[in-house]
Scaffold this motif. Structure first.
Motif, PDB file in Angstrom:
ATOM      1  N   ALA A 154       0.898  -1.276   0.019  1.00 21.51           N
ATOM      2  CA  ALA A 154       0.068  -0.135   0.149  1.00 21.51           C
ATOM      3  C   ALA A 154       0.907   1.069   0.083  1.00 21.51           C
ATOM      4  N   VAL A 155       2.076   1.325   0.955  1.00 24.70           N
ATOM      5  CA  VAL A 155       2.956   2.245   0.860  1.00 24.70           C
ATOM      6  C   VAL A 155       3.534   2.617  -0.397  1.00 24.70           C
ATOM      7  N   ARG A 156       3.790   1.432  -1.270  1.00 23.55           N
ATOM      8  CA  ARG A 156       4.558   1.664  -2.551  1.00 23.55           C
ATOM      9  C   ARG A 156       3.757   2.006  -3.529  1.00 23.55           C
ATOM     10  N   GLN A 163       1.796   6.402  -7.054  1.00 22.04           N
ATOM     11  CA  GLN A 163       0.856   7.243  -7.609  1.00 22.04           C
ATOM     12  C   GLN A 163       1.018   8.678  -7.269  1.00 22.04           C
ATOM     13  N   THR A 164       1.625   8.932  -6.111  1.00 23.92           N
ATOM     14  CA  THR A 164       1.805  10.285  -5.687  1.00 23.92           C
ATOM     15  C   THR A 164       3.224  11.072  -6.384  1.00 23.92           C
ATOM     16  N   ALA A 165       4.558  10.149  -6.241  1.00 29.86           N
ATOM     17  CA  ALA A 165       5.621  10.780  -6.718  1.00 29.86           C
ATOM     18  C   ALA A 165       5.680  10.761  -8.272  1.00 29.86           C
ATOM     19  N   TYR A 166       4.989   9.944  -8.849  1.00 26.99           N
ATOM     20  CA  TYR A 166       5.147   9.808 -10.428  1.00 26.99           C
ATOM     21  C   TYR A 166       4.103  10.482 -11.142  1.00 26.99           C
ATOM     22  N   ARG A 167       3.322  11.295 -10.464  1.00 24.60           N
ATOM     23  CA  ARG A 167       2.086  11.789 -11.252  1.00 24.60           C
ATOM     24  C   ARG A 167       2.765  12.737 -12.083  1.00 24.60           C
ATOM     25  N   GLY A 168       2.440  12.589 -13.402  1.00 23.99           N
ATOM     26  CA  GLY A 168       3.300  13.378 -14.520  1.00 23.99           C
ATOM     27  C   GLY A 168       4.541  13.253 -14.982  1.00 23.99           C
ATOM     28  N   LEU A 169       4.867  12.128 -14.526  1.00 23.58           N
ATOM     29  CA  LEU A 169       6.303  11.374 -14.903  1.00 23.58           C
ATOM     30  C   LEU A 169       6.052  10.400 -15.637  1.00 23.58           C
ATOM     31  N   SER A 209      -2.498  -1.883  -8.507  1.00 22.85           N
ATOM     32  CA  SER A 209      -2.992  -2.439  -7.573  1.00 22.85           C
ATOM     33  C   SER A 209      -2.197  -3.001  -6.092  1.00 22.85           C
ATOM     34  N   VAL A 210      -2.748  -2.857  -5.137  1.00 30.62           N
ATOM     35  CA  VAL A 210      -2.029  -3.069  -3.906  1.00 30.62           C
ATOM     36  C   VAL A 210      -2.151  -4.527  -3.736  1.00 30.62           C
ATOM     37  N   ALA A 211      -3.167  -5.133  -4.163  1.00 30.95           N
ATOM     38  CA  ALA A 211      -3.163  -6.473  -3.901  1.00 30.95           C
ATOM     39  C   ALA A 211      -2.347  -7.390  -5.026  1.00 30.95           C
ATOM     40  N   GLU A 212      -2.268  -6.816  -6.260  1.00 34.76           N
ATOM     41  CA  GLU A 212      -1.311  -7.393  -7.275  1.00 34.76           C
ATOM     42  C   GLU A 212       0.027  -7.120  -6.631  1.00 34.76           C
ATOM     43  N   ASP A 213       0.344  -5.979  -6.250  1.00 30.47           N
ATOM     44  CA  ASP A 213       1.855  -5.708  -5.659  1.00 30.47           C
ATOM     45  C   ASP A 213       2.045  -6.785  -4.513  1.00 30.47           C
ATOM     46  N   ALA A 214       1.179  -6.846  -3.623  1.00 33.28           N
ATOM     47  CA  ALA A 214       1.613  -7.625  -2.494  1.00 33.28           C
ATOM     48  C   ALA A 214       1.626  -8.908  -2.940  1.00 33.28           C
ATOM     49  N   GLU A 215       0.877  -9.584  -3.855  1.00 36.15           N
ATOM     50  CA  GLU A 215       1.085 -10.934  -4.366  1.00 36.15           C
ATOM     51  C   GLU A 215       2.465 -11.015  -4.954  1.00 36.15           C
TER      52      GLU A 215
END
Length: 179
Positions: free
Chosen positions: A11-13, A18-24, A34-40
């Motif tokens: 969730a943190v990642r 989504q915050t840091a790379y907006r516009g980049l 997806s938090v669920a896919e990242d966690a998997e």
């Protein structure tokens, strides 16, 4: 970090991206994260990682609010000549990830994680630490420069959602641990 922290780390990642790379990076790619896919994926990787890879979390009131990962250098040009030594112990480490819950950026969580990662890198015997920063992520560039990192001239691009995203490599020397 324990296996029980994986969902919170994801969730943190994801929210960090989504915050840091907006516009980049392509917004459609960021929105689809997806938090669920990242966690998997993280669960699959967690049990197989090298013992020289350290995942550390920052907590506030029992909740994970930041994550850092440090391990051996992956770039072959960081430790010239190492490939000629028999089974060399890496002398360079890489800061693989550092993310803080977006609402807590600027509160010291990132500095605490950086200090912990640097200490862990020294404990692993790394003399140099490097990392990659997405070009244009000025907040991250300033953070790493204040932590003693400087661009070393290396640049790379990778594909994110069909767009080429350029990164700059930063590096800093680590003073050996007193011992």
């Amino acid at each position: 970090m324990t296996e029980a922290d994986i969902e919170a780390v994801s969730a943190v990642r994801v929210h960090g991206w989504q915050t840091a790379y907006r516009g980049l990076m392509p917004q459609a790619y960021l929105d689809a994260m997806s938090v669920a896919e990242d966690a998997e994926q993280r669960r699959s990787w967690f049990g197989r990682r090298s013992p020289e890879v350290s995942d550390l979390v920052a907590e506030r009131d029992g909740a994970v609010v930041g994550w850092v990962c440090v391990g051996p250098a992956r770039d072959p040009d960081i430790a010239p000549g190492a490939e000629e030594l028999p089974a060399p112990r890496p002398t360079a480490g890489e800061l693989l990830a550092l993310y803080v819950a977006p609402a807590l950026i600027g509160t010291g969580v990132g500095r605490a994680l950086m200090a912990a990662a640097t200490a862990r890198a020294r404990a692993h015997g790394f003399h140099t630490l490097y990392l990659w920063v997405v070009r244009g992520n000025t907040r991250a560039e300033r953070f790493y420069e204040r932590a003693g990192f400087a661009p070393d001239g290396a640049e790379e691009a990778y594909d994110v959602g069909g767009s080429s995203v350029p990164e700059l490599r930063y590096r800093r020397a680590l003073a050996p641990t007193a011992g």
